[in-house]
Design an enzyme around this catalytic site. Structure first.
Site, PDB file in Angstrom:
ATOM      1  N   CYS A 146      39.902  33.581  21.566  1.00 19.13           N
ATOM      2  CA  CYS A 146      41.174  33.455  22.306  1.00 19.13           C
ATOM      3  C   CYS A 146      41.862  32.102  22.085  1.00 19.13           C
ATOM      4  CB  CYS A 146      40.946  33.717  23.794  1.00 19.13           C
ATOM      5  SG  CYS A 146      39.463  32.990  24.471  1.00 19.13           S
ATOM      6  N   HIS A 239      45.177  29.676  28.385  1.00 17.70           N
ATOM      7  CA  HIS A 239      44.544  28.502  27.766  1.00 17.70           C
ATOM      8  C   HIS A 239      45.634  27.529  27.293  1.00 17.70           C
ATOM      9  CE1 HIS A 239      40.831  30.547  28.078  1.00 17.70           C
ATOM     10  NE2 HIS A 239      40.573  30.828  26.824  1.00 17.70           N
TER      11      HIS A 239
HETATM   12  N1  LIG Z   1      37.795  36.876  28.654  1.00 14.73           N
HETATM   13  C1  LIG Z   1      38.557  36.510  27.637  1.00 14.73           C
HETATM   14  O1  LIG Z   1      39.568  35.808  27.803  1.00 14.73           O
HETATM   15  C2  LIG Z   1      38.207  36.963  26.250  1.00 14.73           C
HETATM   16  C3  LIG Z   1      39.132  36.720  25.241  1.00 14.73           C
HETATM   17  C4  LIG Z   1      38.846  37.159  23.940  1.00 14.73           C
HETATM   18  C5  LIG Z   1      37.659  37.805  23.681  1.00 14.73           C
HETATM   19  N2  LIG Z   1      36.766  38.042  24.676  1.00 14.73           N
HETATM   20  C6  LIG Z   1      35.553  38.805  24.352  1.00 14.73           C
HETATM   21  O2  LIG Z   1      35.721  40.107  24.911  1.00 14.73           O
HETATM   22  C7  LIG Z   1      34.455  40.650  25.276  1.00 14.73           C
HETATM   23  C8  LIG Z   1      34.500  41.017  26.753  1.00 14.73           C
HETATM   24  O3  LIG Z   1      34.732  39.844  27.497  1.00 14.73           O
HETATM   25  P1  LIG Z   1      35.055  39.862  29.050  1.00 14.73           P
HETATM   26  O4  LIG Z   1      35.619  38.532  29.332  1.00 14.73           O
HETATM   27  O5  LIG Z   1      35.823  41.054  29.420  1.00 14.73           O
HETATM   28  O6  LIG Z   1      33.568  39.964  29.670  1.00 14.73           O
HETATM   29  P2  LIG Z   1      33.080  40.664  31.026  1.00 14.73           P
HETATM   30  O7  LIG Z   1      34.121  40.508  32.087  1.00 14.73           O
HETATM   31  O8  LIG Z   1      31.724  40.144  31.274  1.00 14.73           O
HETATM   32  O9  LIG Z   1      33.010  42.208  30.650  1.00 14.73           O
HETATM   33  C9  LIG Z   1      32.088  42.761  29.771  1.00 14.73           C
HETATM   34  C10 LIG Z   1      31.846  44.189  30.222  1.00 14.73           C
HETATM   35  O10 LIG Z   1      30.994  44.846  29.265  1.00 14.73           O
HETATM   36  C11 LIG Z   1      30.252  45.811  29.953  1.00 14.73           C
HETATM   37  N3  LIG Z   1      29.024  46.138  29.213  1.00 14.73           N
HETATM   38  C12 LIG Z   1      27.932  45.385  29.010  1.00 14.73           C
HETATM   39  N4  LIG Z   1      27.051  46.021  28.240  1.00 14.73           N
HETATM   40  C13 LIG Z   1      27.587  47.253  27.968  1.00 14.73           C
HETATM   41  C14 LIG Z   1      27.165  48.389  27.229  1.00 14.73           C
HETATM   42  N5  LIG Z   1      25.985  48.395  26.605  1.00 14.73           N
HETATM   43  N6  LIG Z   1      28.003  49.457  27.141  1.00 14.73           N
HETATM   44  C15 LIG Z   1      29.198  49.468  27.770  1.00 14.73           C
HETATM   45  N7  LIG Z   1      29.638  48.410  28.500  1.00 14.73           N
HETATM   46  C16 LIG Z   1      28.848  47.321  28.587  1.00 14.73           C
HETATM   47  C17 LIG Z   1      29.959  45.240  31.313  1.00 14.73           C
HETATM   48  O11 LIG Z   1      29.991  46.356  32.177  1.00 14.73           O
HETATM   49  P3  LIG Z   1      29.432  46.362  33.669  1.00 14.73           P
HETATM   50  O12 LIG Z   1      30.292  45.404  34.415  1.00 14.73           O
HETATM   51  O13 LIG Z   1      29.621  47.785  34.105  1.00 14.73           O
HETATM   52  O14 LIG Z   1      27.987  45.968  33.591  1.00 14.73           O
HETATM   53  C18 LIG Z   1      31.128  44.287  31.563  1.00 14.73           C
HETATM   54  O15 LIG Z   1      32.035  44.800  32.530  1.00 14.73           O
HETATM   55  C19 LIG Z   1      33.419  39.583  24.927  1.00 14.73           C
HETATM   56  O16 LIG Z   1      32.900  39.872  23.656  1.00 14.73           O
HETATM   57  C20 LIG Z   1      34.246  38.298  24.902  1.00 14.73           C
HETATM   58  O17 LIG Z   1      33.683  37.325  24.086  1.00 14.73           O
HETATM   59  C21 LIG Z   1      37.018  37.642  25.964  1.00 14.73           C
END
Ligand SMILES: NC(=O)c1ccc[n+]([C@@H]2O[C@H](COP(=O)([O-])OP(=O)(O)OC[C@H]3O[C@@H](n4cnc5c(N)ncnc54)[C@H](OP(=O)(O)O)[C@@H]3O)[C@@H](O)[C@H]2O)c1
Length: 356
Positions: A146, A239
């Site tokens: 990001c 950011h």
């Molecule tokens: N946040 C940002 O600004 C941002 C920006 C760019 C990229 N990213 C990337 O985007 C991805 C998600 O980030 P996030 O910030 O959204 O994280 P997050 O809020 O922790 O969400 C990740 C979700 O994945 C789910 N999950 C975990 N294991 C799983 C599986 N085996 N099958 C299906 N669902 C599963 C979890 O579900 P449950 O809650 O139901 O357990 C959780 O809700 C990461 O790879 C991160 O590096 C994030």
């Protein structure tokens, strides 16, 4: 009748997954028929697990999040938007690709794979050319980190006039960048944490790659060295980055600002989530700010514009600030725009025609 493509959102209970649900609920090309959960949110309705400040989309409010194997996803969907955590993403996304489901991913896992395009439509659409031709697997296309997203968009128009040698960047990164529930409140209230695991490495590696050129099936990174310093601040979304560019060339300040203002490489494509222009240049002494500028962009492109300001040119040094919405431009919105570009370029094949 040509229908919307049937889409699955993977990791729909998390921060990026919910941004996907918000952006796809009424999307003209993609229909989010399947919200795939992890352990925490499985079996619950989207409205029960919703944690964004924006309203839960009415069309998906009652849809249940479900656990689903790649095979079960492939039975329902033609395309998957992935918000899976790093480490979990590779086996799931690779299996989906083998099952013919195109994947648009946010996870960092595939980004170092030289055969997978790391894509920002305004910056490097030509990198789609490294996708293998005639492959039976569907493509996996990832969006960058990001912070690297905002930086690459800001640098792209000035690479030619400035020929940057070195870029120093200090980030002030929002809490939502760590997902949900993210950083513990007592660790960040009244505080700034000058460390985000792996973030500086990603900025240093991905930015030159995004600005690089394809040679055969590989990307040759641009000859620009990035020196990042990353900090987490108590801001919910957006950011902020303080950027210092050391240039090899010496254009005028007017040439630099005109390069930013005239930058709109997607102008002719009518992609629904593309902001026009992708960069907004603010003249005020105190902009950009997360609170005021995170939602820059109009209509479907709300939150997709990168906002620049405080431009100072003391040759050979250019300084400016940028602000980019981490979860929209740098997350779900980036993937949705990538999918729109892939659709426009015919990479996803013919749109389904199911009749009614
Ligand atoms: N946040 C940002 O600004 C941002 C920006 C760019 C990229 N990213 C990337 O985007 C991805 C998600 O980030 P996030 O910030 O959204 O994280 P997050 O809020 O922790 O969400 C990740 C979700 O994945 C789910 N999950 C975990 N294991 C799983 C599986 N085996 N099958 C299906 N669902 C599963 C979890 O579900 P449950 O809650 O139901 O357990 C959780 O809700 C990461 O790879 C991160 O590096 C994030």
């Amino acid at each position: 009748v040509t229908d919307r493509r049937r889409a699955a959102v993977l990791g729909a209970g998390g921060y990026i997954g919910q941004e996907f649900a918000r952006m796809l609920a009424d999307h003209p090309y993609f229909d989010p028929v399947l919200l795939v959960s992890g352990d925490r949110t499985g079996g619950r309705r989207l409205e029960e697990v919703w944690h964004l400040a924006e309203e839960v989309p009415a069309a998906l409010r009652s849809q249940r999040l479900v656990a689903a194997t790649p095979k079960a996803v492939a039975a329902e969907a033609d395309i998957a938007f992935s918000a899976l955590p790093g480490g979990v993403a590779v086996p799931v996304e690779s299996a989906l690709s083998r099952l013919g489901v195109a994947v648009f991913s946010n996870a960092s896992d595939h980004r170092a794979d030289p055969g997978r395009p790391l894509l920002i439509p305004e910056v490097n659409p030509e990198h789609l050319g490294i996708l293998p031709r005639g492959s039976r697997s569907a493509p996996i296309i990832t969006n960058p980190n990001c912070s690297a997203t905002g930086l690459a968009i800001a640098l792209k128009p000035i690479v030619r006039p400035l020929d940057p040698r070195t870029v120093h960047v200090a980030t002030y990164q929002a809490l939502s960048g760590a997902g949900f529930p993210g950083v513990a409140s007592l660790s960040i209230a009244d505080n700034v944490v000058p460390f985000i695991a792996g973030e500086e490495e990603k900025l240093a590696r991905e930015t030159p790659q995004l600005l690089g050129s394809p040679r055969g099936r590989r990307i040759v990174p641009a000859a620009i060295t990035i020196h990042p310093q990353c900090a987490r601040v108590g801001v919910r979304e957006g950011h902020l980055e303080a950027v210092t560019v050391l240039a090899r060339r010496r254009p005028t300040l007017a040439e630099i600002t005109s390069a930013w203002r005239s930058f709109d490489p997607l102008a002719g494509l009518a992609l629904p989530s593309a902001p026009h222009p992708p960069i907004a240049l603010r003249a005020e002494a105190d902009r950009p700010q997360p609170l005021r500028d995170r939602w820059a962009g109009e209509g479907r492109a709300r939150g997709m514009q990168v906002v620049l300001g405080r431009v100072r040119w003391t040759p050979p040094t250019l300084r400016f600030f940028l602000l980019s919405h981490n979860a929209v431009r740098g997350g779900a919105g980036g993937s949705v725009l990538n999918a729109e570009l892939a659709e426009a370029k015919g990479i996803l094949g013919a749109r389904p025609s199911r009749g009614r």
